[in-house]
Motif scaffolding. Sequence first.
Motif, PDB file in Angstrom:
ATOM      1  N   UNK A  92       0.866  -1.174   0.000  1.00  0.00           N
ATOM      2  CA  UNK A  92       0.000   0.000   0.000  1.00  0.00           C
ATOM      3  C   UNK A  92       0.903   1.224   0.000  1.00  0.00           C
ATOM      4  N   UNK A  93       0.777   2.052  -1.049  1.00  0.00           N
ATOM      5  CA  UNK A  93       1.601   3.258  -1.130  1.00  0.00           C
ATOM      6  C   UNK A  93       0.816   4.508  -0.759  1.00  0.00           C
ATOM      7  N   UNK A  94      -0.543   4.402  -0.746  1.00  0.00           N
ATOM      8  CA  UNK A  94      -1.358   5.553  -0.375  1.00  0.00           C
ATOM      9  C   UNK A  94      -2.722   5.062   0.087  1.00  0.00           C
ATOM     10  N   UNK A  95      -3.226   5.655   1.148  1.00  0.00           N
ATOM     11  CA  UNK A  95      -4.591   5.405   1.611  1.00  0.00           C
ATOM     12  C   UNK A  95      -5.422   6.582   1.145  1.00  0.00           C
ATOM     13  N   UNK A  96      -6.481   6.292   0.415  1.00  0.00           N
ATOM     14  CA  UNK A  96      -7.320   7.347  -0.138  1.00  0.00           C
ATOM     15  C   UNK A  96      -8.614   7.392   0.668  1.00  0.00           C
ATOM     16  N   UNK A  97      -8.766   8.442   1.471  1.00  0.00           N
ATOM     17  CA  UNK A  97      -9.957   8.600   2.311  1.00  0.00           C
ATOM     18  C   UNK A  97     -10.894   9.623   1.680  1.00  0.00           C
ATOM     19  N   UNK A  98     -11.457   9.258   0.572  1.00  0.00           N
ATOM     20  CA  UNK A  98     -12.434  10.115  -0.097  1.00  0.00           C
ATOM     21  C   UNK A  98     -13.816   9.717   0.423  1.00  0.00           C
ATOM     22  N   UNK A  99     -14.823  10.536   0.166  1.00  0.00           N
ATOM     23  CA  UNK A  99     -16.172  10.124   0.559  1.00  0.00           C
ATOM     24  C   UNK A  99     -16.498   8.770  -0.071  1.00  0.00           C
ATOM     25  N   UNK A 100     -17.092   7.922   0.719  1.00  0.00           N
ATOM     26  CA  UNK A 100     -17.389   6.570   0.241  1.00  0.00           C
ATOM     27  C   UNK A 100     -16.449   5.575   0.879  1.00  0.00           C
ATOM     28  N   UNK A 101     -16.357   4.403   0.298  1.00  0.00           N
ATOM     29  CA  UNK A 101     -15.509   3.363   0.910  1.00  0.00           C
ATOM     30  C   UNK A 101     -14.031   3.705   0.812  1.00  0.00           C
ATOM     31  N   UNK A 102     -13.285   3.248   1.781  1.00  0.00           N
ATOM     32  CA  UNK A 102     -11.837   3.467   1.804  1.00  0.00           C
ATOM     33  C   UNK A 102     -11.216   2.657   0.671  1.00  0.00           C
ATOM     34  N   UNK A 103     -10.245   3.247   0.020  1.00  0.00           N
ATOM     35  CA  UNK A 103      -9.527   2.527  -1.021  1.00  0.00           C
ATOM     36  C   UNK A 103      -8.057   2.908  -0.978  1.00  0.00           C
ATOM     37  N   UNK A 104      -7.288   2.152  -1.715  1.00  0.00           N
ATOM     38  CA  UNK A 104      -5.835   2.245  -1.614  1.00  0.00           C
ATOM     39  C   UNK A 104      -5.192   2.343  -2.985  1.00  0.00           C
ATOM     40  N   UNK A 105      -4.036   3.025  -3.028  1.00  0.00           N
ATOM     41  CA  UNK A 105      -3.160   2.920  -4.193  1.00  0.00           C
ATOM     42  C   UNK A 105      -2.164   1.828  -3.814  1.00  0.00           C
ATOM     43  N   UNK A 106      -2.103   0.788  -4.668  1.00  0.00           N
ATOM     44  CA  UNK A 106      -1.298  -0.398  -4.351  1.00  0.00           C
ATOM     45  C   UNK A 106      -0.261  -0.607  -5.444  1.00  0.00           C
ATOM     46  N   UNK A 107       0.979  -0.886  -5.021  1.00  0.00           N
ATOM     47  CA  UNK A 107       2.025  -1.322  -5.950  1.00  0.00           C
ATOM     48  C   UNK A 107       2.090  -2.834  -5.823  1.00  0.00           C
ATOM     49  N   UNK A 108       1.626  -3.528  -6.863  1.00  0.00           N
ATOM     50  CA  UNK A 108       1.540  -4.986  -6.837  1.00  0.00           C
ATOM     51  C   UNK A 108       2.911  -5.616  -7.018  1.00  0.00           C
ATOM     52  N   UNK A 109       3.031  -6.883  -6.660  1.00  0.00           N
ATOM     53  CA  UNK A 109       4.322  -7.576  -6.708  1.00  0.00           C
ATOM     54  C   UNK A 109       4.881  -7.678  -8.126  1.00  0.00           C
ATOM     55  N   UNK A 110       4.022  -7.551  -9.149  1.00  0.00           N
ATOM     56  CA  UNK A 110       4.529  -7.591 -10.527  1.00  0.00           C
ATOM     57  C   UNK A 110       5.002  -6.223 -11.010  1.00  0.00           C
ATOM     58  N   UNK A 111       4.883  -5.181 -10.143  1.00  0.00           N
ATOM     59  CA  UNK A 111       5.424  -3.871 -10.456  1.00  0.00           C
ATOM     60  C   UNK A 111       4.410  -2.811 -10.857  1.00  0.00           C
ATOM     61  N   UNK A 112       3.184  -3.200 -11.242  1.00  0.00           N
ATOM     62  CA  UNK A 112       2.230  -2.166 -11.648  1.00  0.00           C
ATOM     63  C   UNK A 112       1.483  -1.615 -10.438  1.00  0.00           C
ATOM     64  N   UNK A 113       0.942  -0.405 -10.589  1.00  0.00           N
ATOM     65  CA  UNK A 113       0.167   0.242  -9.526  1.00  0.00           C
ATOM     66  C   UNK A 113      -1.276   0.386  -9.965  1.00  0.00           C
ATOM     67  N   UNK A 114      -2.172   0.329  -8.997  1.00  0.00           N
ATOM     68  CA  UNK A 114      -3.588   0.546  -9.290  1.00  0.00           C
ATOM     69  C   UNK A 114      -4.297   1.052  -8.053  1.00  0.00           C
ATOM     70  N   UNK A 115      -5.492   1.596  -8.261  1.00  0.00           N
ATOM     71  CA  UNK A 115      -6.370   1.969  -7.152  1.00  0.00           C
ATOM     72  C   UNK A 115      -7.195   0.720  -6.846  1.00  0.00           C
ATOM     73  N   UNK A 116      -7.241   0.341  -5.584  1.00  0.00           N
ATOM     74  CA  UNK A 116      -7.884  -0.922  -5.200  1.00  0.00           C
ATOM     75  C   UNK A 116      -8.941  -0.668  -4.140  1.00  0.00           C
ATOM     76  N   UNK A 117     -10.148  -1.174  -4.379  1.00  0.00           N
ATOM     77  CA  UNK A 117     -11.244  -1.141  -3.415  1.00  0.00           C
ATOM     78  C   UNK A 117     -11.331  -2.545  -2.836  1.00  0.00           C
ATOM     79  N   UNK A 118     -10.878  -2.773  -1.620  1.00  0.00           N
ATOM     80  CA  UNK A 118     -10.840  -4.138  -1.085  1.00  0.00           C
ATOM     81  C   UNK A 118     -12.235  -4.700  -0.835  1.00  0.00           C
ATOM     82  N   UNK A 119     -12.339  -6.008  -1.037  1.00  0.00           N
ATOM     83  CA  UNK A 119     -13.583  -6.721  -0.734  1.00  0.00           C
ATOM     84  C   UNK A 119     -13.275  -7.782   0.314  1.00  0.00           C
TER      85      UNK A 119
END
Length: 94
Positions: free
Chosen positions: A21-48
């Motif tokens: 997890x490189x960033x926690x995004x606390x915007x209105x709505x559910x908490x989500x994260x900017x994640x740097x995955x083990x394969x090297x790419x980054x994405x915004x992730x809404x955990x389930x």
Amino acid sequence: MGDRIIVEGSKVGQGRRAGEIVEVIDAPGPRHFRVRWSDGHESIFFPSSDARVVMEKLQPKKAAAPTKKVAAPTKKAAAPTKKAAAAKGTAKKA
């Protein structure tokens, strides 16, 4: 942040994904994260329900180990100089 996120496979045979997890995004709505995955790419992730966050454990600071006091090296007595030996009367004659 340094915390890790683990996502279990949602289908049979699907592998586990892991990322940092490189960033926690606390915007209105559910908490989500900017994640740097083990394969090297980054994405915004809404955990389930198949995701879990693994908090980075803070290492307690260790007290410094006491240092051993080393005795100062002893000084060797210097060999008498010719001048000092002559004053004592023990100088060798050349």
